[in-house]
Design an enzyme around this catalytic site. Structure first.
Site, PDB file in Angstrom:
ATOM      1  N   HIS A  26       9.656   5.838   9.089  1.00 24.28           N
ATOM      2  CA  HIS A  26       8.619   5.581   8.089  1.00 24.28           C
ATOM      3  C   HIS A  26       7.570   4.667   8.689  1.00 24.28           C
ATOM      4  CE1 HIS A  26       9.470   1.340   6.956  1.00 24.28           C
ATOM      5  NE2 HIS A  26      10.714   1.630   7.325  1.00 24.28           N
ATOM      6  N   CYS A  27       6.363   4.705   8.094  1.00 28.88           N
ATOM      7  CA  CYS A  27       5.309   3.782   8.504  1.00 28.88           C
ATOM      8  C   CYS A  27       5.021   2.854   7.325  1.00 28.88           C
ATOM      9  CB  CYS A  27       4.065   4.539   8.964  1.00 28.88           C
ATOM     10  SG  CYS A  27       3.386   5.650   7.717  1.00 28.88           S
ATOM     11  N   VAL A  28       3.790   2.442   7.131  1.00 25.97           N
ATOM     12  CA  VAL A  28       3.473   1.474   6.080  1.00 25.97           C
ATOM     13  C   VAL A  28       3.602   2.069   4.688  1.00 25.97           C
ATOM     14  CG1 VAL A  28       1.686  -0.071   5.182  1.00 25.97           C
ATOM     15  CG2 VAL A  28       1.947   0.234   7.646  1.00 25.97           C
ATOM     16  N   ARG A  30       4.409   5.855   4.285  1.00 28.98           N
ATOM     17  CA  ARG A  30       4.879   7.235   4.303  1.00 28.98           C
ATOM     18  C   ARG A  30       6.237   7.398   4.968  1.00 28.98           C
ATOM     19  NH1 ARG A  30      -0.120   9.117   7.535  1.00 28.98           N
ATOM     20  NH2 ARG A  30      -0.331   6.875   7.732  1.00 28.98           N
TER      21      ARG A  30
END
Length: 481
Positions: A26-28, A30
């Site tokens: 995951h990112c910030v 999503r």
């Protein structure tokens, strides 16, 4: 407390379960999946989940927008799933299997130029400030420029050139370093090679040669090498950087580890510098010049209005595929060869157009408080140059705002090219883009921005009223393999 456990369990099912998940991270905001069979993902069911704010596929990754609580959602998801937990870099590498060759090239370019963009934006903004200080006469100053009127601002103007020169003239240093960083090679060798391309010890460069200056040489008796620097040149730096990387990889395989510390750097750097100044530099210079001349010819030809309209219309779809990163190298080359770029203002205008389409959706859906949590931040982000939340969260979801933004961008791009609106270099790709525009183009860029704001807003409202392009736009990445 497992706040998202139910939605996480359903998402796990809808993406095809563990057997369809190659890797996940995951990112910030999503969840990022690499799926073995992307077609198995049940997108309609996924986007109907309360925690999900949208989804899209980019660069071989299926990405599900969760929001600021994505880390909690991810933790809940991983309690259900036995899929491979990976870092963002590992997921990027895994995602290559779902990319065609053009997407892979674009991904490489993106990873090379992404670390350089902050410095380039700073340089563009400072060039814009220097333009205001030194090129615009003001009536209240007796027709003088600020530099002519004030010694303080004259000194400031000179001092700021120190930073601008470091960013743009020494750009090859950053490019070669970024290549070695991306490819996992020795970064200090990349820095040294980059310096060898732009060293003050090299008395001639693209600027002095263009002015008809004499080209000095290194004289080896039986042969000579032209002593030419490649300040601000993109293609020569890229060719030299990749050559260094593959030389180092070759020697690491063929030199014993006991002496590799001595001979691998020597046999990688020295040939790379020689090749850069004898073959790669001259060839890269010609390639870069040919590309920039070709693009510039299109931007200044009798059909430049068509070029601007087509580029403006299709830039947002390029963002969806990730192929828009390829324009960075062209912009940098245009700025190097012609002292500015006519291409970049259209990119800023496209971002403004998509943001304005979201603005219209906010007005049309003003009573939808849940959607405002997505649409308002998305519009702000797009006006500041980052359009992915606007594109994937709102415009593509409804279809008609996306089309309205594309048409508005096309009209604004056509006007921008017809009026030869020029930026110093790459800047912030939205409303703040004005700060990177050359002073002679301020008025035309402002008019183009007004077009990029008003046309999408009007068309979004009209398309909604006429029920046009309602959820009919399906943009799929083209296959070039």
């Amino acid at each position: 407390m497992r706040k998202y456990i139910d939605d996480a369990r359903k998402l796990h099912e809808y993406v095809g379960g563990d057997e369809n998940i190659s890797s996940v991270t995951h990112c910030v905001t999503r969840m990022r999946f690499v799926l073995n069979e992307p077609a198995k993902a049940e997108i309609e069911k996924i986007e109907a989940l309360p925690s999900v704010k949208g989804s899209f596929t980019q660069a071989g990754q299926f990405q599900v927008i969760i929001g600021n609580d994505v880390d909690q959602f991810y933790n809940d998801f991983m309690t259900i799933s036995k899929a491979k937990e990976a870092s963002k870099d590992e997921v990027k590498a895994d995602a290559k299997k779902n990319q065609n060759w053009l997407q892979r090239v674009s991904a490489v370019l993106a990873e090379i130029f992404a670390p350089l963009i902050p410095a380039i934006i700073v340089g563009g903004l400072l060039l814009g400030l220097r333009s205001i200080l030194g090129q615009i006469p003001f009536d209240n100053l007796g027709g003088q420029t600020i530099v002519e009127h004030s010694q303080f601002w004259s000194g400031t103007n000179d001092f700021l050139w120190l930073i601008c020169e470091a960013i743009f003239h020494y750009l090859p240093v950053g490019i070669v370093w970024s290549i070695t960083r991306k490819m996992g090679s020795t970064q200090i060798l990349g820095i040294v090679l980059g310096i060898c391309l732009v060293s003050p010890n090299i008395l001639a460069n693209a600027y002095t040669i263009a002015e008809g200056g004499e080209i000095p040489i290194w004289d080896f008796g039986s042969f000579q090498i032209q002593r030419v620097g490649y300040q601000a040149q993109v293609i020569p730096a890229m060719l030299a950087g990749f050559t260094l990387v593959y030389l180092e990889r070759f020697w690491k395989k063929h030199i014993h580890q006991s002496v590799s510390m001595i001979f691998v750097p020597l046999l990688s750097l020295l040939p790379a510098v020689i090749l850069a100044h004898t073959i790669l530099g001259p060839i890269g210079w010609k390639i870069g010049t040919a590309i920039s001349n070709g693009v510039y010819a299109g931007l200044t030809s009798k059909l430049n209005w068509l070029f601007g309209a087509v580029f403006g219309f299709f830039y947002a779809p390029l963002v969806i595929t990730g192929l828009h990163h390829m324009t960075n190298a062209i912009d940098l080359q245009l700025a190097s060869d012609f002292g500015g770029t006519i291409l970049w203002p259209m990119i800023a205008l496209s971002n403004i157009a998509q943001a304005s389409a979201v603005l219209a959706v906010i007005f049309l859906h003003k009573n939808d408080e849940a959607e405002k949590q997505i649409s308002v931040p998305a519009a702000i982000s797009a006006y500041l140059g980052v359009t992915e939340p606007a594109l994937f969260g709102i415009n593509i979801k409804y279809g008609y705002p996306f089309m309205a933004g594309m048409i508005g961008s096309a009209i604004a791009g056509m006007f921008s090219v017809l009026t030869k609106t020029t930026a110093f270099n790459i800047g912030i790709g939205g409303l703040p883009g004005l700060l990177s525009i050359q002073s002679s183009s301020y008025a035309t860029f402002i008019i183009a921005m007004i077009i990029a704001i008003t046309v999408p807003v009007i068309l979004t409202v009209v398309f909604n009223k006429k029920k046009m392009f309602q959820n009919k736009i399906e943009f799929k990445t083209p296959s070039f393999s």
